[in-house]
Structures are given as structure tokens and as C-alpha cells.
Design a protein around this motif. Structure first.
Motif, short mmCIF file in Angstrom:
data_model
loop_
_atom_site.label_atom_id
_atom_site.label_comp_id
_atom_site.label_asym_id
_atom_site.label_seq_id
_atom_site.Cartn_x
_atom_site.Cartn_y
_atom_site.Cartn_z
N GLU A 99 0.83 -1.21 0.00
CA GLU A 99 0.00 0.00 0.00
C GLU A 99 0.87 1.26 0.00
O GLU A 99 0.59 2.23 -0.71
N ILE A 102 2.57 1.75 -3.41
CA ILE A 102 1.65 2.27 -4.42
C ILE A 102 1.50 3.78 -4.26
O ILE A 102 1.50 4.53 -5.25
N GLU A 106 2.50 6.46 -7.18
CA GLU A 106 1.59 7.46 -7.75
C GLU A 106 2.25 8.84 -7.75
O GLU A 106 2.09 9.62 -8.69
N LEU A 156 6.68 -3.16 -9.09
CA LEU A 156 5.43 -2.94 -8.36
C LEU A 156 4.23 -3.31 -9.22
O LEU A 156 3.26 -3.91 -8.73
N THR A 160 1.47 -6.12 -8.18
CA THR A 160 0.08 -5.72 -7.89
C THR A 160 -0.88 -5.96 -9.05
O THR A 160 -2.10 -5.90 -8.87
N ASN A 162 -1.07 -3.89 -11.47
CA ASN A 162 -1.46 -2.55 -11.91
C ASN A 162 -0.74 -2.24 -13.22
O ASN A 162 0.47 -1.96 -13.22
N PHE A 165 1.45 1.09 -13.91
CA PHE A 165 2.86 1.16 -13.51
C PHE A 165 3.74 0.46 -14.54
O PHE A 165 4.82 0.96 -14.89
#
Length: 370
Positions: A99, A102, A106, A156, A160, A162, A165
Motif C-alpha cells: 500500500e 503504491i 503514484e 510494483l 500488484t 497494476n 505502472f
């Protein structure tokens, strides 16, 4: 002084301290952010820029609060912290590190250099940077910062799922590809500059190679391999690399040697080749023999111990474990860790100092470095 502290306890202490300032801090090279320097109007004098920067880099007292240099987040430092949080998550496994990583990632996406100018995702430092070879204004991307951020975002993203990224990391690889100089067959450190610096070339090649593998682009991969061969050809017969090819690049230091070896190993893995195994083997042999004392002290240069330096220690542990990996490397890494606690760690402040010389000690907390 013997300090009884294991690596997990040390990680807890360091992460806690970084969080206390929300990962903002000072940097060895941030002196030109000084409000006083700007008011004095010395920025038009190249020598004054270098002198002012070196004053703050070399001063044993932290003058930055007195001359108006604010604590800031360093993009490369944030990338290193994300990679550290991912490693730490493997130990604790409760999701809390992810967490936090992330949130920091960002922020990195928001801090990209002007994409209308540079066309791709890229990052530089949060300060003007003056060196003998060139002057780099704040907002100008550079290869090393972009490489570390690309690798952190890719790791990352893979962890995750995501895709944002991963896409940003891929885009950063395309920026690094734009740094390739056809006149020399290597990747430049800074856009528009011709200095051939081996750690920048090799890390750019590694990240371009990882990008090429991710998107299935064989032309990108071949360019990365070709640029890597340029630095491998410059490796000395004993396995060492000078920092670069210019006259004032003749030194051989430990953490840049570690960068070179780690980057070579990463590129070789991405390309699924053993072409550079001999260069890595010779480089590791030189590294082990010339940058460590028997007690685990990490030397800064191949021909000089001083200064003892926290960044050199951190890269030594990474190089020994990630590139070496043999039992002897694990034993040496343990000695390095224990010796660093004895020589560079400050238990009252629960952190490492910047550097220790034979007669002087610099205890300033440079977050990216220490």
C-alpha cells in the motif's frame, strides 16, 4: 563499538525514520536549491555553481537550513524505497508495504518530466546539477534516475497487477532508447550530452532490454546488446571499469562498479543470453579482491579505503547477493553488514551517517544516500 541489531530490526528503524518526514530529505547535490544562492545572483557563473554545490556536499555541518534549501523527495530515492518496500513485504507479508509503495509510485507518476518535451516518461533530480562535464537544469531527465524508477514501477506493477505502472516503465524504456548515440554506440547519461559513462550506459541498456522483452521488440534488444558490448569492450583486462572515458573519469570506485555488474546481470537475464558471463565473472572477481577488507570494510576506491560511505555499503550488499550469490558472497555480505553497523550506524539516531574519513565524519542524513 559492537551493535547488536539484526537486519529486520534495522529495516524497521530506517523505514520508520523515512516515514517521519514523509520521505522528504536533503541530498548531497541539492545545494543549488538554495534561496540565498539565487538572491546573490551567482547562478550565471558556472564556477560559482560548482563551488557552491561542492561546499554543501563536502561540509561536515548541514548548512542547508541556513541558506534556504528545503527538504524534498528525491525521485531516485523514492524508487529505491519502493524496491526496498517490495523486498520487505516478502518478509512481513501483510500487504502494508505494498500500500505504501503504491502511494509513492503514484507520486512518481506525477513527477515525470515534461512529456510534451521528452515524448516519454522520464525523471531527473529535483535540483539543478552542476558538474565539470555539463550543467543540468532541474526538470531535465537523466538515465540513472529514469532506470531506477522504471525498474521500481515495473516490479510494483508485476506485484500488484497494476498495468499503469508497467506501462509507465515501458514508456521510460522508450525514453532511454532515445538517449542512444549512433556516433558511439552507447546510451548517454543526459539528453544531448556526449559523455560516455559506463554505469549509465549499462543501466540504460538493461532497462531497454527489459522493455524490449516486455513488448517483443527485437530491434530494441539488439541495440541494448550492442551498447552493452561497448562498455564490456572498455572493461580492463583485470575486470575493472573506469567511471567513464573522459580524462577526469579515470577513477575506479566501488558503488559504480557494483552498478555495472548489477546492470550487466539484469540485461543478460532479460536477453536470455550468457554472452556477458565472462565480463561479469571477471568484474566480480576484481570487485571481491579490491573493494573489501577482511573484516568487511567496504573501500570507496579500488586503491583507497576512504571515505567509508553508506551508499557504497548498500550497493555492495546488493551486488554480492544479486550478482554473486555464492556462499562466500553471502558470508562477505554478512561481514559488510556487521562492519557497517560498527563504523557508520548511529544507534542514538537509528540511522546511518553519510561518510567517515580518516580524520573527519559527516553525519548528515541524506535520505537517498543513507
Amino acid at each position: 563499538m559492537t551493535i547488536h541489531l539484526n537486519a529486520s530490526e534495522l529495516a524497521d528503524a530506517l523505514i520508520t525514520q523515512c516515514r517521519a518526514t514523509d520521505y522528504a530529505g536533503y541530498d548531497p547535490f541539492d545545494g543549488l536549491n538554495s534561496e540565498l544562492f539565487k538572491k546573490l545572483g551567482l547562478g550565471s557563473l558556472p564556477f560559482a555553481k560548482i563551488a557552491w554545490l561542492q561546499l554543501h556536499k563536502r561540509s561536515l555541518a548541514n548548512l542547508r537550513p541556513l541558506v534556504g534549501v528545503a527538504r524534498r523527495r528525491n525521485p531516485k530515492g523514492i524508487a529505491l524505497i519502493i524496491l526496498g518496500l517490495l523486498e520487505y513485504e516478502k518478509l512481513v507479508g501483510n500487504g502494508s508495504q505494498i500500500e505504501e509503495a503504491i502511494r509513492l509510485a503514484e507520486w512518481l507518476l506525477e513527477e515525470r518530466c515534461d512529456r510534451s518535451r521528452w515524448k516519454h516518461s522520464a525523471w531527473g533530480y529535483h535540483f539543478d546539477w552542476a558538474a565539470r562535464a555539463f550543467f543540468v537544469p532541474k526538470g531535465t531527465p537523466n538515465a540513472i534516475t529514469t532506470c531506477y524508477i522504471a525498474r521500481a514501477l515495473a516490479a510494483l506493477g508485476d506485484e500488484t497487477g497494476n498495468q499503469r505502472f508497467v506501462d509507465a516503465a515501458t514508456d521510460a524504456g522508450l525514453f532511454l532508447n532515445s538517449l542512444h548515440r549512433n556516433d558511439g554506440g552507447y546510451y548517454a547519461y543526459i539528453p544531448g550530452e556526449s559523455a560516455f559513462v559506463h554505469n549509465a550506459n549499462l543501466w540504460a541498456a538493461a532497462v531497454v532490454g527489459e522493455t524490449a522483452k516486455r513488448i517483443g521488440n527485437s530491434a530494441l534488444m539488439q541495440r541494448a546488446l550492442s551498447a552493452t558490448r561497448s562498455s564490456v569492450a572498455a572493461q580492463r583486462g583485470d575486470g575493472a571499469w573506469r567511471y567513464g572515458t573522459r580524462d577526469h573519469h579515470s577513477f575506479v570506485d566501488g558503488f559504480h562498479t557494483g552498478y555495472n555488474l548489477e546492470a550487466l546481470a539484469a540485461l543478460q537475464q532479460a536477453a536470455d543470453t550468457s554472452e556477458f558471463s565472462d565480463a561479469i565473472s571477471r568484474g566480480m572477481d576484481y570487485y571481491r579482491k579490491n573493494f573489501f577488507l577482511p573484516d568487511g570494510t567496504v573501500k570507496y576506491y579500488d586503491n583507497s579505503i576512504w571515505p567509508l560511505d553508506t551508499h557504497s555499503v548498500a550497493q555492495a550488499i546488493l551486488t554480492l547477493l544479486k550478482v554473486g550469490g555464492a556462499d562466500e558472497d553471502h558470508r562477505l555480505a554478512t561481514r559488510v553488514f556487521e562492519r557497517a553497523l560498527e563504523t557508520l550506524y548511529m544507534p542514538d539516531e537509528r540511522r546511518f551517517m553519510y561518510q567517515k574519513n580518516r580524520l573527519t565524519t559527516n553525519r548528515i542524513n541524506y535520505l537517498r544516500w543513507t
